[in-house]
Design an enzyme around this catalytic site. Structure first.
Site, PDB file in Angstrom:
ATOM      1  N   GLU A   1       0.907  -1.236  -0.165  1.00 37.14           N
ATOM      2  CA  GLU A   1      -0.042   0.016  -0.052  1.00 37.14           C
ATOM      3  C   GLU A   1       0.831   1.164   0.136  1.00 37.14           C
ATOM      4  O   GLU A   1       0.731   2.123   0.977  1.00 37.14           O
ATOM      5  CB  GLU A   1      -0.935  -0.033   1.226  1.00 37.14           C
ATOM      6  CG  GLU A   1      -2.304  -0.807   0.824  1.00 37.14           C
ATOM      7  CD  GLU A   1      -3.250  -0.547   1.649  1.00 37.14           C
ATOM      8  OE1 GLU A   1      -4.132   0.594   1.353  1.00 37.14           O
ATOM      9  OE2 GLU A   1      -3.627  -1.066   2.720  1.00 37.14           O
TER      10      GLU A   1
ATOM     11  N   TYR B   1       0.596  -7.764  -2.354  1.00 40.32           N
ATOM     12  CA  TYR B   1      -0.527  -7.108  -1.746  1.00 40.32           C
ATOM     13  C   TYR B   1      -1.750  -7.673  -2.397  1.00 40.32           C
ATOM     14  O   TYR B   1      -2.316  -7.145  -3.461  1.00 40.32           O
ATOM     15  CB  TYR B   1      -0.645  -5.667  -1.828  1.00 40.32           C
ATOM     16  CG  TYR B   1      -1.643  -4.931  -1.392  1.00 40.32           C
ATOM     17  CD1 TYR B   1      -2.318  -5.471  -0.070  1.00 40.32           C
ATOM     18  CD2 TYR B   1      -2.394  -4.012  -2.118  1.00 40.32           C
ATOM     19  CE1 TYR B   1      -3.421  -4.653   0.416  1.00 40.32           C
ATOM     20  CE2 TYR B   1      -3.464  -3.144  -1.382  1.00 40.32           C
ATOM     21  CZ  TYR B   1      -4.012  -3.729  -0.176  1.00 40.32           C
ATOM     22  OH  TYR B   1      -5.297  -2.909   0.309  1.00 40.32           O
TER      23      TYR B   1
ATOM     24  N   ASP C   1       1.003  -8.603   2.632  1.00 44.66           N
ATOM     25  CA  ASP C   1      -0.549  -8.461   3.162  1.00 44.66           C
ATOM     26  C   ASP C   1      -1.426  -9.480   1.971  1.00 44.66           C
ATOM     27  O   ASP C   1      -1.594  -9.130   0.985  1.00 44.66           O
ATOM     28  CB  ASP C   1      -0.954  -6.999   2.977  1.00 44.66           C
ATOM     29  CG  ASP C   1      -2.359  -6.930   3.612  1.00 44.66           C
ATOM     30  OD1 ASP C   1      -3.019  -7.679   3.694  1.00 44.66           O
ATOM     31  OD2 ASP C   1      -2.872  -5.745   3.403  1.00 44.66           O
TER      32      ASP C   1
ATOM     33  N   ASN D   1      -4.510 -10.257   2.964  1.00 50.51           N
ATOM     34  CA  ASN D   1      -6.039 -10.161   3.162  1.00 50.51           C
ATOM     35  C   ASN D   1      -6.650 -11.303   3.470  1.00 50.51           C
ATOM     36  O   ASN D   1      -7.649 -11.707   3.031  1.00 50.51           O
ATOM     37  CB  ASN D   1      -6.349  -9.426   2.023  1.00 50.51           C
ATOM     38  CG  ASN D   1      -6.310  -8.000   2.319  1.00 50.51           C
ATOM     39  OD1 ASN D   1      -6.695  -7.178   3.495  1.00 50.51           O
ATOM     40  ND2 ASN D   1      -5.984  -7.088   1.292  1.00 50.51           N
TER      41      ASN D   1
ATOM     42  N   ASP E   1      -2.372   1.173  10.064  1.00 49.14           N
ATOM     43  CA  ASP E   1      -3.189   0.320  10.768  1.00 49.14           C
ATOM     44  C   ASP E   1      -2.723  -1.285  10.884  1.00 49.14           C
ATOM     45  O   ASP E   1      -3.186  -2.151  11.531  1.00 49.14           O
ATOM     46  CB  ASP E   1      -4.717   0.327  10.166  1.00 49.14           C
ATOM     47  CG  ASP E   1      -4.844   0.198   8.687  1.00 49.14           C
ATOM     48  OD1 ASP E   1      -3.894   0.044   8.128  1.00 49.14           O
ATOM     49  OD2 ASP E   1      -5.886   0.383   8.112  1.00 49.14           O
TER      50      ASP E   1
END
Length: 270
Positions: A34, A106, A147, A149, A247
């Site tokens: 990101e 990602y 990441d 997800n 975050d």
């Protein structure tokens, strides 16, 4: 060798946080997600001043991935996943660093579900799984990191019953992750901490970090030859508590040196 992943949630907006963490922990290889920055806006000079070379794949406003190396050359091998269902999105980058092939990713979020975003997530997962199999077939030491997800198990999510229909926890996504790992990959953090509740992400809303209402969605997968070198690993969760932070928190593993290198480093008896 310490290898880490960190979803920075905007590399320029969080640059001070990133540099502070790099100085504090000095990882050897770092994968970022990101970036939210086009190719020409990546903060190369600031990272070089901190001792890191970089190889990156930017995108304006969204996505973006990068590989950093401390005091090492980076030999980039690809920007973009083979057969990516949407090559306009910067979600995968790959490079060789210090004898290890690093695949930084990602994976799409996929929400709302059902819908086209979830369908795209599953197609991207299929492309990743196919490429991962080809990487394993080479026999090279490989790390798939970033990441994903995905929360693979109920241990990886606060109050799993609330996430049953979410794209990060749906059975199809968890099955896809399990199928990927079953190729022969080792989930580094879960292997080191088999029964612990470990989170890598806490939402900005509802005081999630203070309540420890987190998710484990950032993963480090190791090819078979690297499993034997896995020494330690964890989450730098305190970084999530810093001012103007992401975050996500950084996740890392430590690898032992290859046996041949250790032998060369041992002086011969006189």
């Amino acid at each position: 060798m310490r290898i880490a992943t960190y979803n920075v949630n905007g590399v320029n907006g969080r640059l001070a946080v990133l540099l502070r963490w790099l100085e504090e922990t000095q990882p050897d290889i770092v994968c970022l997600q990101e970036l939210k920055a086009p190719q020409e806006k990546f903060p190369k000079a600031a990272l070089e001043a901190a001792g890191y070379t970089a190889y990156w794949h930017g995108q304006k406003s969204w996505n973006g991935v990068a590989i950093l190396a401390r005091g090492r050359d980076i030999h980039g091998t690809r920007r973009g996943l083979p057969h990516d269902p949407d090559p306009s999105q910067s979600r995968y980058i790959e490079a060789a660093v210090n004898g290890v092939l690093i695949g930084c990713l990602y994976l799409p979020n996929g929400n709302p579900t059902p819908g086209p975003k979830f369908d795209y997530k599953m197609r991207w997962f299929e492309a990743l799984t196919a490429h991962a199999a080809s990487l394993l077939a080479t026999g090279a030491p490989v790390v798939l990191i970033g990441d994903f997800n995905v929360m693979p198990t109920e241990l990886d999510v606060y109050k799993p019953e609330r996430w049953l229909d979410d794209a990060l926890f749906r059975p199809e996504v968890r099955d896809a992750f399990s199928g990927l790992v079953a190729q022969g990959w080792t989930d580094g953090i879960r292997t080191l901490h088999p029964t612990a509740r470990i989170y890598t992400f806490w939402d900005y809303f509802r005081n999630a970090f203070v309540r420890d209402a987190g998710l484990r969605i950032d993963h480090i997968l190791l090819s078979p030859s690297l499993k034997k070198r896995l020494k330690s690993g964890g989450v730098d969760r305190h970084v999530r508590g810093w001012d103007k932070t992401s975050d996500h928190a950084p996740v890392w593993i430590e690898l032992k040196a290859p046996i041949a290198s250790r032998r060369r480093a041992t002086p011969r008896a006189s």
